[in-house]
Design a protein around this motif. Structure first.
Motif, short mmCIF file in Angstrom:
data_model
loop_
_atom_site.label_atom_id
_atom_site.label_comp_id
_atom_site.label_asym_id
_atom_site.label_seq_id
_atom_site.Cartn_x
_atom_site.Cartn_y
_atom_site.Cartn_z
N GLY A 107 -56.61 -17.49 -2.18
CA GLY A 107 -57.33 -17.17 -0.96
C GLY A 107 -56.59 -16.10 -0.19
O GLY A 107 -55.57 -15.56 -0.66
N TYR A 108 -57.06 -15.79 1.01
CA TYR A 108 -56.49 -14.70 1.79
C TYR A 108 -56.30 -15.09 3.25
O TYR A 108 -57.12 -15.81 3.82
N VAL A 109 -55.21 -14.60 3.84
CA VAL A 109 -54.95 -14.74 5.27
C VAL A 109 -55.05 -13.35 5.88
O VAL A 109 -54.38 -12.42 5.43
N ILE A 110 -55.89 -13.21 6.90
CA ILE A 110 -56.05 -11.91 7.54
C ILE A 110 -55.04 -11.80 8.68
O ILE A 110 -55.18 -12.45 9.72
N GLU A 111 -54.00 -11.02 8.46
CA GLU A 111 -52.90 -10.86 9.40
C GLU A 111 -52.96 -9.48 10.07
O GLU A 111 -53.76 -8.63 9.70
N GLY A 112 -52.06 -9.26 11.04
CA GLY A 112 -51.84 -7.93 11.57
C GLY A 112 -52.70 -7.50 12.74
O GLY A 112 -52.61 -6.36 13.19
N PHE A 113 -53.56 -8.40 13.28
CA PHE A 113 -54.34 -8.05 14.46
C PHE A 113 -53.59 -8.35 15.75
O PHE A 113 -53.93 -7.85 16.81
N HIS A 114 -52.59 -9.21 15.68
CA HIS A 114 -51.83 -9.61 16.87
C HIS A 114 -50.44 -10.07 16.42
O HIS A 114 -50.15 -10.15 15.22
#
Length: 428
Positions: free
Chosen positions: A216-223
């Motif tokens: 699966g995937y974790v969407i990082e990097g927005f905060h």
């Protein structure tokens, strides 16, 4: 682990299930899924018995940030049975994330071959090899690959490119080490999608990560975690998010960490995000707040009439010569939006005999009044955050059940409209 998408609504919201975990094969988790946030392998302020009372005996998965456990991995490894049994929570499945998404991560401290974890003992540099060794000691049921997600909307193109380069490199090393590990080879690992607000770099990250066998995937990097997540603006996130989701496999779960607001959460759900964490109710409890936003459609909650807590205006230090208006002093502090809660430290609750939230059936609301919880919060009694955490987590778990029901009945937009109306009425 098996992930199945059972229903896709008109809005792209997904109703799915996570199942077939090795340690507890009978456990099935419906998505959108709420991970119960822990610190040091314990839900903040709640004993085992209180956690059982709040969770009502249902299956839940715990989010265990490595940053709160890294100092204890040697002891857990010596114990030999993994973090679940070490913490006395063996009936709960657990997911190890890298950072504590409820606490702000200092910016600018990652290095070329390692990332920084800010523990109680100070800064620790962790490379992929050390990271996988820690994961082997903890023996989680699912874990996140180490990544460089240190980006915000202010990040330069150079910083964003570096975050993707490092993330892809770390992901490859983690995938290789996991395949060679007798302990972790069958444990699902989620890859991190980084790249800040740069669509081109986000798509490059996804392209580089495909084919490495992630679950699966974790969407990082927005905060950068903590309060910064509560201040995300949908108009900034949406164009980047839509490009990300259109490039990800539909048969794998997608996670989004951080204490995002309920309205932001519903928007993310409507676009197809499957997994979130319970850092928002914890953050509210930490500042003496009780959640009061409408968390369901059928019966809802009684209207909240309290005005919002006053916000101290920034100090005036100069006057703009062209506009003739005062210029406020700049501050690095995050602005806290308390529209979803009531502040039990406020003196207006001194004689308020009502429960924290009318119609709520949690233990705190059934047994105690606002005036009593105000007394606990004002005097710093330890029972204060316990009662607030019990209410907030109970309220948020019920919110997720309502979201699942709304997707199933094609009523997600109605739930969002109800929440929007509540926010507007409180602000006005």
């Amino acid at each position: 682990m098996k992930f199945a998408v059972n229903l896709v609504a008109e809005s792209s919201a997904r109703l799915g299930s996570l199942s077939e975990f090795a340690r507890i094969p009978e456990a099935v988790f419906e998505t959108p899924l709420l991970l119960l946030h822990t610190r040091g392998a314990s839900v903040p302020h709640l004993s085992y018995d209180l956690l059982q009372m709040v969770s009502s005996g249902h299956h839940h998965m715990l989010q265990m940030p490595l940053v709160t456990l890294v100092d204890h991995t040697k002891n857990v490894k010596a114990f030999g049975k993994g973090i679940a049994e070490f913490a006395g929570l063996k009936e709960y499945l657990n997911y190890v994330s890298v950072q504590d998404s409820g606490t702000t991560t200092p910016e600018g401290y990652h290095e070329k071959n390692s990332i920084s974890l800010w523990t109680r003992g100070g800064r620790k540099l962790v490379d992929p090899q050390t990271y996988i060794s820690c994961i082997e000691a903890l023996k989680p049921d699912m874990f996140q690959a180490i990544a460089d997600g240190d980006t915000t909307q202010r990040s330069t193109d150079k910083r964003v490119r570096k975050s993707v380069d490092v993330t892809v490199k770390f992901a490859g090393v983690c995938a290789d080490l996991k395949d060679k590990s007798d302990i972790l080879k069958d444990t699902p690992m989620l890859a991190s999608i980084t790249g800040g607000y740069n669509i081109k770099e986000r798509l490059r990250c996804i392209k580089e990560l495909k084919g490495l066998g992630f679950a699966g995937y974790v969407i990082e990097g927005f905060h950068t975690n903590g309060e910064s997540a509560t201040n995300l603006l949908w108009e900034d996130v949406e164009p980047v998010l839509m490009e990300i989701l259109s490039s990800l496999p539909e048969n794998l779960p997608r996670a989004f960490h951080g204490p995002i607001t309920p309205i932001m959460l519903l928007k993310l759900v409507s676009k197809g995000i499957d997994i979130f964490d319970a850092t928002f109710p914890w953050l509210v409890a930490e500042r003496g707040g009780a959640l009061v936003f409408p968390n369901s459609l059928p019966k809802g909650n009684a209207p909240v009439t309290e005005t919002l807590p006053s916000v101290k205006a920034p100090a005036v230090i100069a006057t703009d010569e062209k506009e003739g208006k005062p210029v406020p002093e700049k501050s690095n502090d995050e602005v806290v939006d308390r529209v979803y809660e009531i502040n039990l430290k406020d003196k207006i609750y001194f004689n308020d005999t009502r429960p924290l939230l009318e119609g709520c059936s949690c233990y705190s609301c059934r047994k105690y009044s606002r005036s009593y919880v105000h007394h606990l919060a004002a005097t710093g009694e330890l029972q204060g955050p316990i009662l607030l955490m019990m209410h907030n987590l109970y309220h948020y778990i019920a919110f997720f059940r309502s979201i699942q029901h709304a997707i199933r009945e094609n009523e997600l937009q109605a739930l969002q409209s109800k929440l929007d109306l509540f926010v507007c009425s409180r602000r006005n």
